[in-house]
Design an enzyme around this catalytic site. Structure first.
Site, PDB file in Angstrom:
ATOM      1  N   MET A   1      -1.859  -0.042  -4.159  1.00 29.63           N
ATOM      2  CA  MET A   1      -1.528   1.295  -3.675  1.00 29.63           C
ATOM      3  C   MET A   1      -0.032   1.463  -3.706  1.00 29.63           C
ATOM      4  SD  MET A   1      -2.405   3.056  -0.044  1.00 29.63           S
ATOM      5  CE  MET A   1      -1.429   1.920   0.868  1.00 29.63           C
ATOM      6  N   VAL A 158       1.216  -2.598   4.715  1.00 31.62           N
ATOM      7  CA  VAL A 158       0.364  -1.428   4.897  1.00 31.62           C
ATOM      8  C   VAL A 158      -0.565  -1.236   3.704  1.00 31.62           C
ATOM      9  CG1 VAL A 158       0.368   1.089   5.204  1.00 31.62           C
ATOM     10  CG2 VAL A 158       2.079  -0.311   6.369  1.00 31.62           C
ATOM     11  N   GLU A 159      -0.248  -1.842   2.600  1.00 30.59           N
ATOM     12  CA  GLU A 159      -1.008  -1.613   1.379  1.00 30.59           C
ATOM     13  C   GLU A 159      -1.977  -2.766   1.100  1.00 30.59           C
ATOM     14  OE1 GLU A 159       1.314   0.175  -1.774  1.00 30.59           O
ATOM     15  OE2 GLU A 159       2.916   0.575  -0.340  1.00 30.59           O
ATOM     16  N   MET A 160      -1.542  -3.784   0.373  1.00 29.12           N
ATOM     17  CA  MET A 160      -2.456  -4.885   0.043  1.00 29.12           C
ATOM     18  C   MET A 160      -2.245  -6.108   0.935  1.00 29.12           C
ATOM     19  SD  MET A 160      -2.346  -4.223  -4.082  1.00 29.12           S
ATOM     20  CE  MET A 160      -3.632  -5.335  -4.608  1.00 29.12           C
TER      21      MET A 160
END
Length: 367
Positions: A1, A158-160
């Site tokens: 993301m 916050v993403e992966m």
């Protein structure tokens, strides 16, 4: 993301339109009109000419090459597989394709994307299609190219949310098919399976994500590729000075611009490039994205503040020009923008069969 966002600027206040001016009547036409006014046909609304268009725009290239990362079939195939592999995330439930869906024009259609443990990002995720040719990556330009950008979301909490590069490599090294695929993709490297090479493989794949459209056919000489209405829209786009920021092959992606150039942007929470440089001049400065496939990538802007293309066009006119466009002008520009919707490379983007986990592949981390 990715934390890149989908934003576009429709020009700079005070820059006069230099293209699309109506030609004066020829003397013989004027004389005929004066002699027989009732017989003179009504002048057709003037659309863009190819000469005007090709002076500012270029047809889309077949791929976005890089001297530092030559594209090979092995590298692209590895990158495509990595793009879809959720095992590159801490809970093994998020991949690049989670937020940049390749069958949905490279976006997820949400205001902000959802990552690890349903955490939400802070900016609208833009499309990955055609993005490799942009001069920088992310809304704030903190990555110089897609090879570097591809390595960033993997470690973003916050993403992966992978804890570090070593944890990512541990996963990849535990999968025999990946070990062999990296050797095939990077045959000249003493150590093929590296974190940087993971980014290079994904980057090589993304450099193939180009979407030629009817607009490119028109630029190449096909007069019937776009309608008269769309040619008028292209002229309206140029007359509105949109080409100050949106020109060239990708209609953008070549500069930064201030959101709220002449009228303060409604949402001042995100200060854009200032968050990276801390330079006063960079407050509210964002990368100007390309407008390819803009019809399919709503919502718009870094903060997803426009839900429709019509609203986005009107907002740009208001906050960049301090001018309100009428509905006819907006509709005309939108008609042109829709010619930028291209064909997705369906064979290239089909989800591959992912390599099977090895007996020692780390399990998802619920934390």
């Amino acid at each position: 993301m990715s934390t890149k966002r989908s934003f576009f600027v429709l020009g700079v206040l005070g820059v006069s339109a230099t293209f699309g001016a109506c030609k004066d009547k020829q003397p013989e036409q004027a004389a005929t009109s004066a002699a027989t006014p009732s017989a003179a046909p009504s002048a057709a609304p003037a659309g863009i000419t190819r000469e005007q268009a090709t002076a500012v725009f270029k047809p889309l290239a077949t791929e976005m090459t890089s001297a530092e990362n030559p594209i090979t079939d092995a590298k692209v195939e590895l990158g495509r597989t990595l793009y879809y592999d959720e095992r590159l995330s801490k809970n093994q439930d998020v991949s690049c394709n989670t937020c940049h869906l390749l069958d949905k024009y490279g976006v997820d259609g949400t205001d902000v994307s959802v990552g690890h443990k349903k955490a939400k990002g802070t900016r609208n995720a833009p499309t990955v299609y055609n993005a490799a040719a942009h001069f920088v990556q992310f809304w704030d330009g903190r990555s110089p190219n897609v090879e570097h950008q591809a390595t960033q979301p993997v470690l973003n909490p916050v993403e992966m949310a992978m804890p570090d590069e070593a944890a990512v490599l541990k996963v990849l090294q535990s999968i025999p098919e990946y070990v062999e695929a990296f050797k095939k993709a990077f045959p000249d490297d003493k150590e093929a399976l590296t974190y940087a090479n993971m980014g290079k493989a994904i980057g090589a794949f993304e450099r193939k994500l180009v979407t030629p459209s009817r607009w490119d056919k028109y630029l190449a000489g096909d007069d019937k590729a776009i309608t008269d209405e769309e040619k008028m829209g292209a002229k309206a786009f140029m007359d509105a000075n949109c080409t100050t920021c949106h020109q060239g092959e990708h209609l953008g992606g070549t500069m930064y611009q201030k959101a709220g150039l002449v009228k303060p942007w409604p949402n001042q929470k995100d200060q854009g490039r200032f968050d990276v440089t801390k330079a006063e001049a960079d407050k509210m400065m964002f990368k100007v994205p390309g407008l390819r496939n803009i019809e399919k990538t709503a919502p718009y802007f870094h903060d997803a503040s426009a839900k429709t293309l019509e609203e986005a066009v009107q907002m740009m006119s208001e906050y960049q020009f301090n001018k309100k466009l009428d509905d006819k002008q907006v509709a005309s520009i939108v008609a042109f923008l829709k010619t930028l919707t291209g064909d997705l490379p369906m064979d290239l983007i089909k989800k591959p069969e992912l390599p099977k986990s090895g007996p020692k592949t780390p399990k998802p981390d619920p934390n």
